[in-house]
Design a protein around this motif. Structure first.
Motif, PDB file in Angstrom:
ATOM      1  N   VAL A  56     -35.089  48.251  -4.867  1.00  0.00           N
ATOM      2  CA  VAL A  56     -34.536  47.087  -5.564  1.00  0.00           C
ATOM      3  C   VAL A  56     -33.849  46.187  -4.543  1.00  0.00           C
ATOM      4  CG1 VAL A  56     -32.872  46.302  -7.303  1.00  0.00           C
ATOM      5  CG2 VAL A  56     -34.268  48.324  -7.756  1.00  0.00           C
ATOM      6  N   CYS A  57     -34.129  44.889  -4.633  1.00  0.00           N
ATOM      7  CA  CYS A  57     -33.477  43.951  -3.713  1.00  0.00           C
ATOM      8  C   CYS A  57     -31.994  43.868  -4.040  1.00  0.00           C
ATOM      9  CB  CYS A  57     -34.104  42.564  -3.824  1.00  0.00           C
ATOM     10  SG  CYS A  57     -35.795  42.547  -3.219  1.00  0.00           S
ATOM     11  N   GLY A  58     -31.183  44.171  -3.062  1.00  0.00           N
ATOM     12  CA  GLY A  58     -29.736  44.170  -3.248  1.00  0.00           C
ATOM     13  C   GLY A  58     -29.129  42.829  -2.863  1.00  0.00           C
TER      14      GLY A  58
ATOM     15  N   GLU B 259     -37.325  42.033   5.693  1.00  0.00           N
ATOM     16  CA  GLU B 259     -36.544  43.276   5.611  1.00  0.00           C
ATOM     17  C   GLU B 259     -37.017  44.184   4.480  1.00  0.00           C
ATOM     18  OE1 GLU B 259     -32.494  42.849   3.571  1.00  0.00           O
ATOM     19  OE2 GLU B 259     -32.788  40.870   4.437  1.00  0.00           O
ATOM     20  N   CYS B 260     -37.390  43.573   3.339  1.00  0.00           N
ATOM     21  CA  CYS B 260     -37.739  44.407   2.183  1.00  0.00           C
ATOM     22  C   CYS B 260     -39.092  45.093   2.390  1.00  0.00           C
ATOM     23  CB  CYS B 260     -37.687  43.595   0.901  1.00  0.00           C
ATOM     24  SG  CYS B 260     -35.997  43.092   0.498  1.00  0.00           S
ATOM     25  N   SER B 261     -40.060  44.366   2.962  1.00  0.00           N
ATOM     26  CA  SER B 261     -41.342  45.022   3.271  1.00  0.00           C
ATOM     27  C   SER B 261     -41.107  46.174   4.243  1.00  0.00           C
ATOM     28  CB  SER B 261     -42.315  44.037   3.926  1.00  0.00           C
ATOM     29  OG  SER B 261     -42.766  43.089   2.992  1.00  0.00           O
TER      30      SER B 261
ATOM     31  N   PRO C 247     -40.115  32.640  -3.771  1.00  0.00           N
ATOM     32  CA  PRO C 247     -41.159  33.162  -2.884  1.00  0.00           C
ATOM     33  C   PRO C 247     -40.922  34.597  -2.387  1.00  0.00           C
ATOM     34  CG  PRO C 247     -39.635  31.807  -1.611  1.00  0.00           C
ATOM     35  CD  PRO C 247     -39.131  31.810  -3.038  1.00  0.00           C
ATOM     36  N   HIS C 248     -39.711  35.161  -2.609  1.00  0.00           N
ATOM     37  CA  HIS C 248     -39.356  36.394  -1.888  1.00  0.00           C
ATOM     38  C   HIS C 248     -40.365  37.531  -2.109  1.00  0.00           C
ATOM     39  CE1 HIS C 248     -36.880  39.242   0.192  1.00  0.00           C
ATOM     40  NE2 HIS C 248     -36.611  39.955  -0.887  1.00  0.00           N
ATOM     41  N   HIS C 249     -40.607  37.895  -3.358  1.00  0.00           N
ATOM     42  CA  HIS C 249     -41.505  39.035  -3.603  1.00  0.00           C
ATOM     43  C   HIS C 249     -42.962  38.688  -3.306  1.00  0.00           C
ATOM     44  CE1 HIS C 249     -38.249  40.897  -6.388  1.00  0.00           C
ATOM     45  NE2 HIS C 249     -38.021  41.131  -5.114  1.00  0.00           N
ATOM     46  N   GLU C 250     -43.326  37.442  -3.559  1.00  0.00           N
ATOM     47  CA  GLU C 250     -44.690  37.006  -3.230  1.00  0.00           C
ATOM     48  C   GLU C 250     -44.929  37.175  -1.720  1.00  0.00           C
ATOM     49  OE1 GLU C 250     -47.613  36.561  -5.093  1.00  0.00           O
ATOM     50  OE2 GLU C 250     -46.412  35.170  -6.284  1.00  0.00           O
ATOM     51  N   CYS C 251     -43.921  36.815  -0.932  1.00  0.00           N
ATOM     52  CA  CYS C 251     -44.040  36.929   0.527  1.00  0.00           C
ATOM     53  C   CYS C 251     -44.016  38.397   0.960  1.00  0.00           C
ATOM     54  CB  CYS C 251     -42.931  36.146   1.220  1.00  0.00           C
ATOM     55  SG  CYS C 251     -43.087  34.371   0.972  1.00  0.00           S
ATOM     56  N   GLU C 252     -43.250  39.211   0.242  1.00  0.00           N
ATOM     57  CA  GLU C 252     -43.260  40.655   0.545  1.00  0.00           C
ATOM     58  C   GLU C 252     -44.662  41.231   0.369  1.00  0.00           C
ATOM     59  OE1 GLU C 252     -40.581  43.583  -1.071  1.00  0.00           O
ATOM     60  OE2 GLU C 252     -39.046  42.048  -1.316  1.00  0.00           O
ATOM     61  N   ILE C 253     -45.310  40.863  -0.751  1.00  0.00           N
ATOM     62  CA  ILE C 253     -46.674  41.367  -0.998  1.00  0.00           C
ATOM     63  C   ILE C 253     -47.590  40.913   0.134  1.00  0.00           C
ATOM     64  CG2 ILE C 253     -48.706  41.161  -2.516  1.00  0.00           C
ATOM     65  CD1 ILE C 253     -46.862  41.039  -4.896  1.00  0.00           C
TER      66      ILE C 253
END
Ligand code: ZN
Length: 490
Positions: free
Chosen positions: A33-35, A228-230, A253-259
């Motif tokens: 989970v993104c903190g 960082e999350c990836s 864009p955060h999760h889209e960019c993580e994928i």
């Protein structure tokens, strides 16, 4: 899947439907989970994801899973304007307050933990810091470069969205496509290091005034925020893992960019179930620092904000959030919180009465099926409003037994007590009764002493003021004088 573990339905943002939860490696479950980005006090918008995924963490464990829950701390690389423009949020705070960036991080992280404890949010299994994983992030960037989905420009490294989109689909999570995205993004001004406006920074070369930087093969610089999350998700949970959660505002864009980063580096998706909690609005508008309408959790607990008529206890805040399904919006108002406070008081009263009920020979109330109904609602994508409505129905039965209008046999009483313990205390995570009273009484007593100290200071009674301060300090309290009065912590 191990036989004795139950499953549940989870709404997967990626497929846009409820799916039966099938972990990759049952009974083990990996959940990321993104903190928070720790540069200011937590507000109601931080409480919602923390409580939503705390609920999921508790429920998965109840179903029999062994959950490794990773919630990161963003302490570097989150710039003021999305991934690659503006000053680092933490560095800016450090500059303004003349502190070390890590002093800012530690200060707000301590306060975040304090707020989470008050909300009865369980600590995650691992809480990794972005700044503690620079080496891993550099290696991740190198993988993306090696795979051909990034380019170096003036010491910075950018993700090549157009190239990526030829092989994968950029925008699949948020339901966008790059043609539409190009229409809504600003044109590059010719000064940009990026080739195209949708490209995002994986590594940024630090400008001379940028105080947080590390050596890398490309420049002395710092990682992009999405990276960082990836990196930490796959480091602690494996190249593919079960659940990734966060607030809906992080989807793009955060999760889209993580994928995109994970697919580019690894050749495949990392996450099976994407889960997003909806936003808390205030008079219909998103609540958040950048909107200037946020109320910090501390201000709720103390009632110190013009929009609040009174303090609201952490359990009222938790109950308020659980009264709505996590995928619905919640509109904050003082009246809505007062209603939550009343509801919680009714539940607490029934809980306390339940502990005092005396069994009779026979039951005239029906407790059968309550456990199953609550479990069914929880297993249906964490439908807490339904669980709470079942508990209120059951509260009516408790009250009628308590008032002598009905009776309950010993077996039924034990079952009812056990169901309330499970759903109210263990799963919804509501503190009630003595535990809640003693924590409120303790807080009230310390506030009382410190208010007496303020009076003493006003009356220039320095002996009393010093004595209260010194003795509380000796007991382990940290007391800070502020312009509005005082702050304390233990
Ligand atoms: Zn994240």
């Amino acid at each position: 899947m191990t036989d004795n573990i139950k499953t549940m339905l989870i709404y997967n943002t990626l497929t846009r439907q409820k799916e039966e939860f099938r972990p990759l490696n049952a009974p083990h479950v990996g959940m990321y989970v993104c903190g928070p980005t720790v540069y200011g006090d937590a507000h109601l918008g931080h409480a919602r994801p923390a409580i939503t995924f705390d609920l999921l963490y508790r429920y998965l464990q109840h179903l029999g899973y062994k959950v490794r829950y990773v919630r990161n701390i963003t302490d570097v690389g989150h710039l003021e304007h999305d991934a690659d423009e503006g000053e680092d949020k933490i560095a800016k705070k450090a500059r303004l307050e003349q502190l070390e960036p890590m002093e800012v991080v530690q200060y707000y992280l301590n306060r975040y933990h304090h707020d989470m404890e008050a909300l009865n949010v369980l600590p995650p299994s691992i809480e990794p810091h972005a700044s503690g994983h620079i080496i891993e992030q550099i290696a991740f960037v190198q993988k993306i470069l090696d795979a051909g989905y990034a380019y170096i420009s003036n010491g910075s490294v950018y993700f090549d969205v157009e190239k990526y989109n030829k092989d994968f689909h950029y925008g699949k999570l948020s339901g966008r496509n790059i043609e539409d995205l190009y229409e809504t993004t600003r044109e590059l001004d010719g000064q940009s290091e990026k080739r195209r406006s949708l490209d995002f920074a994986l590594w940024k070369k630090a400008s001379p005034e940028h105080i947080m930087h590390w050596p890398s093969p490309w420049s002395e610089g710092f990682p992009g925020w999405h990276l960082e999350c990836s990196t930490m998700g796959t480091k602690y949970l494996g190249e593919t893992f079960d659940i990734h959660g966060g607030g809906m505002d992080l989807m793009f864009p955060h999760h889209e960019c993580e994928i995109a980063q994970s697919c580019a580096a690894l050749g495949h998706e990392s996450v099976h179930y994407w889960m997003h909690n909806n936003m808390i609005t205030i008079a219909g508008k998103k609540m958040g620092k950048s909107y200037g309408n946020f109320i910090t959790l501390e201000q709720f607990f103390e009632g110190k904000h013009p929009l609040l008529s009174q303090p609201f206890s952490p359990m009222t805040i938790r109950f308020f959030i659980l009264m709505a399904h996590y995928r619905s919006t919640v509109d904050f108002s003082n009246e809505a919180l007062q209603a939550a406070e009343k509801g919680l008081a009714r539940l607490t009263e029934a809980y306390e009465r339940l502990q005092k009920l005396q069994p009779a020979a026979t039951s005239t109330v029906d407790v059968q099926g309550l456990r199953e109904r609550c479990e069914e609602a929880m297993s249906d994508d964490l439908n807490t409003p339904i669980v709470i409505s079942h508990l209120f129905d059951s509260a009516k039965a408790i009250n009628s037994v308590f008032d002598g209008k009905a009776s309950i046999c010993e077996e039924d009483l034990k079952e009812l007590q056990s169901v309330w313990q499970l759903f109210v205390i263990d799963l919804l995570g509501l503190r009630m009764g003595e535990e809640q009273q003693s924590s409120e009484a303790y807080k009230g007593a310390v506030d009382l002493l410190l208010n007496m100290r303020l009076d003493a200071k006003r009356n220039k009674d320095w002996a009393t003021s010093d004595r209260i301060r010194n003795e509380l300090t000796a007991l382990g309290f940290t007391i800070k004088d502020t312009k509005d009065g005082f702050e304390w912590s233990l």
